[in-house]
Design a protein around this motif. Structure first.
Motif, mmCIF file in Angstrom:
data_model
loop_
_atom_site.group_PDB
_atom_site.id
_atom_site.type_symbol
_atom_site.label_atom_id
_atom_site.label_comp_id
_atom_site.label_asym_id
_atom_site.label_seq_id
_atom_site.Cartn_x
_atom_site.Cartn_y
_atom_site.Cartn_z
ATOM 1 N N LEU A 172 0.824 -1.208 0.000
ATOM 2 C CA LEU A 172 0.000 0.000 0.000
ATOM 3 C C LEU A 172 0.860 1.260 0.000
ATOM 4 N N HIS A 174 1.845 1.842 -3.466
ATOM 5 C CA HIS A 174 0.722 2.274 -4.294
ATOM 6 C C HIS A 174 0.327 3.722 -4.012
ATOM 7 N N TRP A 175 0.128 4.060 -2.745
ATOM 8 C CA TRP A 175 -0.357 5.395 -2.397
ATOM 9 C C TRP A 175 0.759 6.354 -1.969
ATOM 10 N N LEU A 235 2.038 -2.390 -6.794
ATOM 11 C CA LEU A 235 0.833 -3.138 -6.417
ATOM 12 C C LEU A 235 0.072 -3.581 -7.656
#
Length: 51
Positions: free
Chosen positions: A21, A24-25, A32
């Motif tokens: 995560l 990804h963020w 991801l």
């Protein structure tokens, strides 16, 4: 012993999910997306399958 090993495995899984995560963020890269099955890669085309 089983309890400690279960806790260690659970922490390892949680750390792995948090890292995915974060990529990804937090970093905004495509790590991801490349790991999830069935999604096209970032470029939108799939590589040729060699067989």
């Amino acid at each position: 012993m089983h309890g400690w090993m279960a806790l260690a495995l659970g922490l390892l899984v949680a750390l792995h999910a948090a890292a995915a995560l974060w990529h990804h963020w937090g970093r905004g890269d495509d790590t991801l997306r490349r790991m999830l099955p069935g999604l096209p890669p970032p470029g939108g085309t799939r590589p040729a399958v060699r067989g």
